[in-house]
Design an enzyme around this catalytic site. Structure first.
Site, short mmCIF file in Angstrom:
data_model
loop_
_atom_site.label_atom_id
_atom_site.label_comp_id
_atom_site.label_asym_id
_atom_site.label_seq_id
_atom_site.Cartn_x
_atom_site.Cartn_y
_atom_site.Cartn_z
CE LYS A 52 42.56 59.96 59.03
NZ LYS A 52 41.95 59.53 57.76
CG PHE A 92 52.08 45.62 50.78
CD1 PHE A 92 52.06 45.09 49.51
CD2 PHE A 92 51.90 44.76 51.86
CE1 PHE A 92 51.85 43.72 49.30
CE2 PHE A 92 51.69 43.40 51.67
CZ PHE A 92 51.66 42.88 50.39
CG ASP A 97 41.82 47.29 49.74
OD1 ASP A 97 41.33 46.19 49.46
OD2 ASP A 97 41.30 48.09 50.54
CG ASP A 101 38.15 47.15 47.03
OD1 ASP A 101 37.99 45.93 46.91
OD2 ASP A 101 38.35 47.72 48.13
NE ARG A 106 43.47 54.27 49.25
CZ ARG A 106 42.70 53.58 50.09
NH1 ARG A 106 42.34 54.13 51.23
NH2 ARG A 106 42.27 52.38 49.78
CG ASP A 168 35.96 42.83 52.79
OD1 ASP A 168 34.72 42.72 52.82
OD2 ASP A 168 36.53 43.93 52.63
CE LYS A 194 39.86 45.30 53.85
NZ LYS A 194 38.77 45.52 52.93
CG PHE A 233 38.96 52.66 63.75
CD1 PHE A 233 39.12 54.03 63.95
CD2 PHE A 233 39.36 52.12 62.53
CE1 PHE A 233 39.65 54.84 62.95
CE2 PHE A 233 39.88 52.93 61.53
CZ PHE A 233 40.03 54.28 61.74
CG ASP A 237 35.82 53.82 58.84
OD1 ASP A 237 36.04 54.94 59.32
OD2 ASP A 237 36.42 53.37 57.84
CG ASP A 238 31.29 49.37 58.68
OD1 ASP A 238 32.24 49.78 57.99
OD2 ASP A 238 31.15 48.17 59.00
#
Length: 349
Positions: A52, A92, A97, A101, A106, A168, A194, A233, A237-238
């Site tokens: 975006k 990057f 990430d 994870d 993505r 995290d 983060k 923000f 998201d959560d």
């Protein structure tokens, strides 16, 4: 005097080919062989373009708001270039990430390390995406009076993000569920370092430095508004991960199964009865649809949706007050922060 302009994704993306050319020329100057050069080009395009670009576009938007007018061609190019450096930093982080994870997709496509023939070469590609920032910085800003400040800002924000990621990863390993590790304090550290610094503070700090109007005072004031905005923000998201509609957010939420130290689980831990705590202990962070459903029901029983809405209203009222108190004589403009808030308030994706 014309009003500030808002950049479009198309306009912002039109700057990238020129920057890509500069980066490829830079690699060519070391005689990087053709096959590897083509690989670097593909990595740049797939990992940097296609998102975006909210972070990147915030730079020309903020510069235009700070100046109170549309940008000249040169001003737009310079600010968009700093925006693309922010997107390279994001690229990057995301490539790395996704490996950490074990992510699958993505932006609706396979993660870079899962592309045919890529695998762990992606780690080196991530390093090269980071190095691209400094190649562009040197090319276009070597003679800027704030060159060293720009350099240090990128280094500092990179380290801040990596500390957030470390916290995290160690707080919520996917395969070891220990809710005693979670706390709102830990959550806030993770979110602020983060996400908030590179997503919210960085674009505005870059804008102030580009215009050579950054001072310790206005950077601190910007930080005091942008870091809480970044925290809000992430909390959104959560919230959306569980309560948002998949067709809006473009993905199916996985925070519960992934054992994420999310805002929702921390809110739950603060108010559960001993019996409900037991339900959390037995069902959270398991790769099991039925157990996820149990947690979702618990979240409903605890009225977490209402809790979030109360938090949002209180936060937005407070942040609006803080924005209203900005001293514009310091070089900042209230409109810069209002634009960030408008982008995220009540979003559904």
């Amino acid at each position: 005097m014309a009003a500030p302009q808002k950049t479009t994704l198309q306009e912002f993306e039109s700057v990238f080919p020129k920057l890509e050319e500069v980066l490829l020329e830079h690699a060519k100057s070391y005689n990087l062989p053709e096959k590897e050069l083509a690989w670097y080009k593909k990595s740049l395009e797939i990992n940097t373009v296609g998102g975006k670009c909210n972070r990147g576009m915030s730079v020309p938007d903020s510069v235009s708001l700070l100046l109170g007018r549309p940008l000249t061609e040169d001003e737009y190019f310079k600010s968009a270039t700093l925006g693309w450096m922010t997107e390279l930093l994001q690229a990057f982080f995301l490539v790395s990430d996704d490996i950490m994870d074990s992510s699958i997709t993505r932006r609706g496509k396979p993660c870079w390390y899962r592309h045919e023939g890529v695998g762990m070469v992606a780690i080196n590609d991530a390093f090269m995406l980071e190095a691209a920032i400094y190649a562009l910085l040197k090319k276009y800003f070597r003679d800027h009076p704030r060159y060293v400040d720009l350099l240090e800002l990128f280094h500092e924000v990179t380290f801040q993000t990596e500390m957030g990621q470390l916290c995290d990863l160690l707080t919520a390993p996917e395969d070891v569920v220990n809710l005693d590790n979670f706390s709102m304090e830990k959550y806030r550290f993770i979110v602020i370092y983060k996400t908030a610094y590179y997503s919210f503070y960085l674009p505005v700090a870059l804008s102030l430095l580009l215009l050579d109007i950054a001072t310790p005072a206005n950077l601190k004031q910007a930080e005091s508004i942008l870091i809480p905005l970044g925290e809000y923000f992430q909390i959104q998201d959560d919230y959306l991960d569980n309560f948002g509609l998949p067709e809006h957010i473009g993905k199916i939420g996985t925070d519960i199964m992934d054992n994420k130290c999310s805002w929702l689980v921390n809110q739950a831990l603060a108010i559960v009865t001993p019996d409900q705590r037991k339900i959390l202990e037995e069902n959270y962070g398991r790769k099991d649809k039925a157990k996820e459903t149990v947690i979702k029901k618990l979240y409903d029983d605890l009225k977490l949706e209402q809790r979030y809405q109360d938090y949002e209203e209180k936060f937005v009222t407070e942040i609006r007050e803080r924005i209203g108190q900005i001293d514009e004589a310091e070089g900042l403009k209230k409109s810069v922060f209002e634009a960030f808030l408008a982008k995220i308030y009540k979003r559904s994706k």
